[in-house]
Motif scaffolding. Structure first.
Motif, PDB file in Angstrom:
ATOM      1  N   SER A 177       0.850  -1.188   0.000  1.00 40.37           N
ATOM      2  CA  SER A 177       0.000   0.000   0.000  1.00 40.37           C
ATOM      3  C   SER A 177       0.883   1.233   0.000  1.00 40.37           C
ATOM      4  O   SER A 177       2.064   1.166   0.331  1.00 40.37           O
ATOM      5  CB  SER A 177      -0.926   0.013   1.231  1.00 40.37           C
ATOM      6  N   LYS A 178       0.295   2.359  -0.371  1.00 41.20           N
ATOM      7  CA  LYS A 178       1.003   3.636  -0.361  1.00 41.20           C
ATOM      8  C   LYS A 178       0.476   4.463   0.804  1.00 41.20           C
ATOM      9  O   LYS A 178      -0.728   4.547   1.035  1.00 41.20           O
ATOM     10  CB  LYS A 178       0.787   4.383  -1.685  1.00 41.20           C
ATOM     11  N   SER A 179       1.404   5.055   1.543  1.00 43.15           N
ATOM     12  CA  SER A 179       1.011   5.836   2.713  1.00 43.15           C
ATOM     13  C   SER A 179       2.051   6.914   2.972  1.00 43.15           C
ATOM     14  O   SER A 179       3.242   6.714   2.715  1.00 43.15           O
ATOM     15  CB  SER A 179       0.885   4.918   3.944  1.00 43.15           C
ATOM     16  N   ALA A 180       1.601   8.055   3.463  1.00 43.94           N
ATOM     17  CA  ALA A 180       2.543   9.123   3.801  1.00 43.94           C
ATOM     18  C   ALA A 180       3.390   8.746   5.002  1.00 43.94           C
ATOM     19  O   ALA A 180       4.526   9.224   5.156  1.00 43.94           O
ATOM     20  CB  ALA A 180       1.783  10.422   4.087  1.00 43.94           C
ATOM     21  N   TYR A 181       2.838   7.873   5.843  1.00 47.25           N
ATOM     22  CA  TYR A 181       3.522   7.473   7.080  1.00 47.25           C
ATOM     23  C   TYR A 181       3.135   6.032   7.372  1.00 47.25           C
ATOM     24  O   TYR A 181       1.957   5.698   7.422  1.00 47.25           O
ATOM     25  CB  TYR A 181       3.096   8.394   8.228  1.00 47.25           C
ATOM     26  N   TYR A 182       4.127   5.158   7.552  1.00 51.10           N
ATOM     27  CA  TYR A 182       3.839   3.736   7.750  1.00 51.10           C
ATOM     28  C   TYR A 182       3.862   3.311   9.214  1.00 51.10           C
ATOM     29  O   TYR A 182       3.041   2.509   9.634  1.00 51.10           O
ATOM     30  CB  TYR A 182       4.839   2.878   6.961  1.00 51.10           C
ATOM     31  N   GLY A 183       4.827   3.799   9.980  1.00 51.12           N
ATOM     32  CA  GLY A 183       4.957   3.287  11.335  1.00 51.12           C
ATOM     33  C   GLY A 183       5.201   1.787  11.292  1.00 51.12           C
ATOM     34  O   GLY A 183       6.134   1.317  10.634  1.00 51.12           O
ATOM     35  N   ASN A 184       4.340   1.007  11.949  1.00 50.97           N
ATOM     36  CA  ASN A 184       4.498  -0.443  11.970  1.00 50.97           C
ATOM     37  C   ASN A 184       3.674  -1.149  10.890  1.00 50.97           C
ATOM     38  O   ASN A 184       3.595  -2.385  10.883  1.00 50.97           O
ATOM     39  CB  ASN A 184       4.096  -0.992  13.346  1.00 50.97           C
ATOM     40  N   SER A 185       3.062  -0.393   9.989  1.00 49.42           N
ATOM     41  CA  SER A 185       2.235  -1.002   8.942  1.00 49.42           C
ATOM     42  C   SER A 185       3.099  -1.791   7.953  1.00 49.42           C
ATOM     43  O   SER A 185       4.249  -1.436   7.694  1.00 49.42           O
ATOM     44  CB  SER A 185       1.455   0.081   8.189  1.00 49.42           C
ATOM     45  N   ASN A 186       2.510  -2.861   7.408  1.00 44.14           N
ATOM     46  CA  ASN A 186       3.132  -3.677   6.349  1.00 44.14           C
ATOM     47  C   ASN A 186       4.459  -4.304   6.788  1.00 44.14           C
ATOM     48  O   ASN A 186       5.326  -4.601   5.961  1.00 44.14           O
ATOM     49  CB  ASN A 186       3.355  -2.844   5.087  1.00 44.14           C
ATOM     50  N   ASN A 187       4.609  -4.511   8.084  1.00 38.45           N
ATOM     51  CA  ASN A 187       5.878  -5.002   8.620  1.00 38.45           C
ATOM     52  C   ASN A 187       6.194  -6.433   8.200  1.00 38.45           C
ATOM     53  O   ASN A 187       7.358  -6.775   8.001  1.00 38.45           O
ATOM     54  CB  ASN A 187       5.894  -4.901  10.148  1.00 38.45           C
ATOM     55  N   PHE A 188       5.178  -7.285   8.090  1.00 41.67           N
ATOM     56  CA  PHE A 188       5.458  -8.698   7.791  1.00 41.67           C
ATOM     57  C   PHE A 188       6.119  -8.828   6.426  1.00 41.67           C
ATOM     58  O   PHE A 188       7.141  -9.522   6.274  1.00 41.67           O
ATOM     59  CB  PHE A 188       4.172  -9.530   7.844  1.00 41.67           C
ATOM     60  N   LEU A 189       5.556  -8.161   5.430  1.00 46.44           N
ATOM     61  CA  LEU A 189       6.123  -8.216   4.087  1.00 46.44           C
ATOM     62  C   LEU A 189       7.539  -7.653   4.075  1.00 46.44           C
ATOM     63  O   LEU A 189       8.454  -8.243   3.492  1.00 46.44           O
ATOM     64  CB  LEU A 189       5.235  -7.432   3.118  1.00 46.44           C
ATOM     65  N   ALA A 190       7.728  -6.509   4.736  1.00 42.81           N
ATOM     66  CA  ALA A 190       9.047  -5.860   4.728  1.00 42.81           C
ATOM     67  C   ALA A 190      10.097  -6.716   5.419  1.00 42.81           C
ATOM     68  O   ALA A 190      11.214  -6.877   4.920  1.00 42.81           O
ATOM     69  CB  ALA A 190       8.946  -4.492   5.411  1.00 42.81           C
ATOM     70  N   LYS A 191       9.751  -7.285   6.565  1.00 45.97           N
ATOM     71  CA  LYS A 191      10.718  -8.102   7.303  1.00 45.97           C
ATOM     72  C   LYS A 191      11.029  -9.395   6.554  1.00 45.97           C
ATOM     73  O   LYS A 191      12.182  -9.848   6.521  1.00 45.97           O
ATOM     74  CB  LYS A 191      10.204  -8.417   8.697  1.00 45.97           C
ATOM     75  N   SER A 192      10.016  -9.995   5.926  1.00 47.70           N
ATOM     76  CA  SER A 192      10.248 -11.226   5.161  1.00 47.70           C
ATOM     77  C   SER A 192      11.238 -10.971   4.031  1.00 47.70           C
ATOM     78  O   SER A 192      12.142 -11.776   3.773  1.00 47.70           O
ATOM     79  CB  SER A 192       8.928 -11.749   4.590  1.00 47.70           C
ATOM     80  N   PHE A 193      11.063  -9.846   3.353  1.00 47.80           N
ATOM     81  CA  PHE A 193      11.974  -9.510   2.257  1.00 47.80           C
ATOM     82  C   PHE A 193      13.380  -9.288   2.784  1.00 47.80           C
ATOM     83  O   PHE A 193      14.352  -9.845   2.251  1.00 47.80           O
ATOM     84  CB  PHE A 193      11.475  -8.269   1.533  1.00 47.80           C
ATOM     85  N   LEU A 194      13.509  -8.489   3.843  1.00 51.51           N
ATOM     86  CA  LEU A 194      14.837  -8.174   4.367  1.00 51.51           C
ATOM     87  C   LEU A 194      15.553  -9.426   4.860  1.00 51.51           C
ATOM     88  O   LEU A 194      16.777  -9.547   4.721  1.00 51.51           O
ATOM     89  CB  LEU A 194      14.734  -7.151   5.497  1.00 51.51           C
ATOM     90  N   ASP A 195      14.810 -10.380   5.415  1.00 49.95           N
ATOM     91  CA  ASP A 195      15.416 -11.624   5.892  1.00 49.95           C
ATOM     92  C   ASP A 195      16.017 -12.446   4.755  1.00 49.95           C
ATOM     93  O   ASP A 195      16.867 -13.310   4.992  1.00 49.95           O
ATOM     94  CB  ASP A 195      14.371 -12.474   6.631  1.00 49.95           C
ATOM     95  N   SER A 196      15.586 -12.185   3.522  1.00 49.75           N
ATOM     96  CA  SER A 196      16.098 -12.932   2.375  1.00 49.75           C
ATOM     97  C   SER A 196      17.201 -12.197   1.629  1.00 49.75           C
ATOM     98  O   SER A 196      17.749 -12.724   0.659  1.00 49.75           O
ATOM     99  CB  SER A 196      14.952 -13.238   1.402  1.00 49.75           C
ATOM    100  N   VAL A 197      17.512 -10.979   2.055  1.00 53.03           N
ATOM    101  CA  VAL A 197      18.559 -10.193   1.404  1.00 53.03           C
ATOM    102  C   VAL A 197      19.915 -10.562   1.997  1.00 53.03           C
ATOM    103  O   VAL A 197      20.047 -10.724   3.214  1.00 53.03           O
ATOM    104  CB  VAL A 197      18.292  -8.682   1.587  1.00 53.03           C
ATOM    105  N   LEU A 198      20.908 -10.702   1.150  1.00 50.31           N
ATOM    106  CA  LEU A 198      22.268 -10.975   1.596  1.00 50.31           C
ATOM    107  C   LEU A 198      23.079  -9.693   1.582  1.00 50.31           C
ATOM    108  O   LEU A 198      22.912  -8.845   0.707  1.00 50.31           O
ATOM    109  CB  LEU A 198      22.945 -11.999   0.675  1.00 50.31           C
ATOM    110  N   MET A 199      23.958  -9.533   2.558  1.00 46.25           N
ATOM    111  CA  MET A 199      24.872  -8.402   2.565  1.00 46.25           C
ATOM    112  C   MET A 199      26.197  -8.853   1.954  1.00 46.25           C
ATOM    113  O   MET A 199      26.794  -9.827   2.386  1.00 46.25           O
ATOM    114  CB  MET A 199      25.110  -7.877   3.989  1.00 46.25           C
ATOM    115  N   GLY A 200      26.626  -8.145   0.919  1.00 43.40           N
ATOM    116  CA  GLY A 200      27.873  -8.484   0.250  1.00 43.40           C
ATOM    117  C   GLY A 200      29.044  -7.742   0.853  1.00 43.40           C
ATOM    118  O   GLY A 200      28.931  -7.076   1.884  1.00 43.40           O
TER     119      GLY A 200
END
Length: 405
Positions: free
Chosen positions: A139-162
């Motif tokens: 979703s699009k929002s001017a301010y997220y706070g804790n919104s949409n956290n599950f999707l964001a955390k799932s993605f970040l958990d799959s990112v590798l740091m080079g």
């Protein structure tokens, strides 16, 4: 570059992909046995007796498939031209790492180094940027706070740091382009929904989109002085959290850039040019981003509340001046912690509350700024006796800035 480790490369590609690379770089297919192997030779090598050709395995079920594929890679390297070697070098570097995201911060320190706090900001800005990219997919929002956290955390958990790079300093991330991330947690036995799911590639492209929105918003403000773009570009992903992310990237720097390179086996082995996107920001953008952030944070509706809390932290420049206190909230609002800027007499009362393990009841206008709740126009109503087991934290009343603020 040294010769790649072909056994390692073979673990991260298929014979179909190598066949595409051979065809793209001008090799010819000759002979073979369907579903078992094919034979290839460079176009210039018409005499197969001089080269022996290249045997490319096709049956993944055979025990020696991986060995034969690594041998085929070695032959492609030895017999192929520089185009083939360039593909194999890239395959050895990226193999299954995915889309490459580079967050570059230019600092005035010695080449290859960065001031510690500036480096922390760089990592923080990179992380926040990727979280925003994921959140904006739902979703699009001017301010997220804790919104949409599950999707964001799932993605970040799959990112590798080079590995970091000299540049003055570069943080590299690799995002999986084909992995699918649902917007909500999928329970065991449930199927992944057809809607509300996003690939890593879509999120990576979302990062490019939100940064473009930030760049255009800042440019319009700096050219016209109008803040209209700050609001209009919310539907493109521009938000409070993104202003925080980009400010972290450029804080204490001589400039910053984010470069996104889309990498997938299809792109690599078909010879298609790699898609690259680059967005640059400078220290002069900081003031516009700060203003945009304040403006977007103000969209969160304020509430007038009366809260009761314990004073767990105090800070002011020096005794006799107004200061800021933090309350651990016991009631009156959904916020767990609250920051309040108090005038001198009220601040002294808060110091007494802290020292004597008393609660403080205060009324005011509650607003959420970033991840912190603040109480504005406060009126201290009374000190309240509370349970003796309430914890206390060190008081800072001598001008030493506490990290928690």
């Amino acid at each position: 570059m040294n010769v790649p480790d072909f056994k390692e490369v073979a673990q991260n590609l298929t014979d179909t992909q190598l066949a595409l690379a051979l065809e793209t770089t001008g090799w010819q297919k000759f002979g073979g046995q369907a579903n078992l192997y094919s034979r290839w030779r460079p176009t210039a090598a018409s005499d197969t007796r001089s080269t022996g050709g290249l045997l490319l395995p096709q049956n993944h079920e055979t025990e020696d498939y991986s060995d034969l594929l690594s041998q085929a890679l070695a032959q492609a390297w030895n017999l192929g031209d520089e185009r083939m070697r360039a593909i194999l070098r890239r395959a050895a570097t990226l193999h299954s790492l995915g889309d490459e995201l580079k967050f570059h911060k230019e600092a005035s320190s010695q080449k290859g180094t960065i001031p510690w706090t500036a480096g922390e900001d760089l990592h923080s800005g990179a992380k926040k940027s990727m979280l925003v990219a994921a959140k904006t997919r739902k979703s699009k929002s001017a301010y997220y706070g804790n919104s949409n956290n599950f999707l964001a955390k799932s993605f970040l958990d799959s990112v590798l740091m080079g590995q970091t790079e000299v540049g003055s300093y570069v943080v590299t991330a690799y995002a999986p382009p084909e992995e699918v991330f649902p917007e909500r947690k999928v329970k065991p036995g449930d199927t992944i929904p057809l809607i509300g799911r996003h690939t890593g590639r879509e999120i990576t492209l979302g990062l490019v989109g939100v940064l473009e929105a930030a760049r255009e918003s800042v440019d319009e403000f700096e050219e016209t002085g109008s803040t209209l773009a700050f609001v209009e570009n919310v539907n493109r992903g521009f938000c409070y959290e993104l202003t925080q992310a980009v400010r972290s990237l450029i804080r204490d720097s001589e400039g910053a850039e984010v470069e996104v390179e889309l990498n997938s086996p299809e792109d690599l082995f078909t010879g298609r040019p790699t898609q690259r996107h680059k967005l640059e920001f400078s220290p002069s953008d900081y003031a516009a981003l700060e203003r945009a952030g304040n403006m977007l944070a103000a969209t969160v509706n304020p509430q007038f509340v009366t809260v009761l809390g314990t004073v767990t932290l105090l800070e002011r420049p020096k005794p006799g001046n107004p200061g800021v206190v933090r309350l651990d909230v016991l009631g009156g609002t959904q916020a767990r912690k609250m920051r309040v800027r108090l005038k001198v007499d009220d601040y002294d009362m808060a110091v007494d509350a802290h020292r004597n393990n008393l609660g403080l009841r205060i009324s005011g206008r509650q607003e959420l700024e970033g991840k912190y709740y603040w109480l504005y126009d406060p009126q201290v109503l009374e000190l309240v006796n509370i349970a003796p087991e309430q914890s206390s934290e060190p008081v800072n009343d001598e001008g030493q800035q506490e990290e928690l603020f």
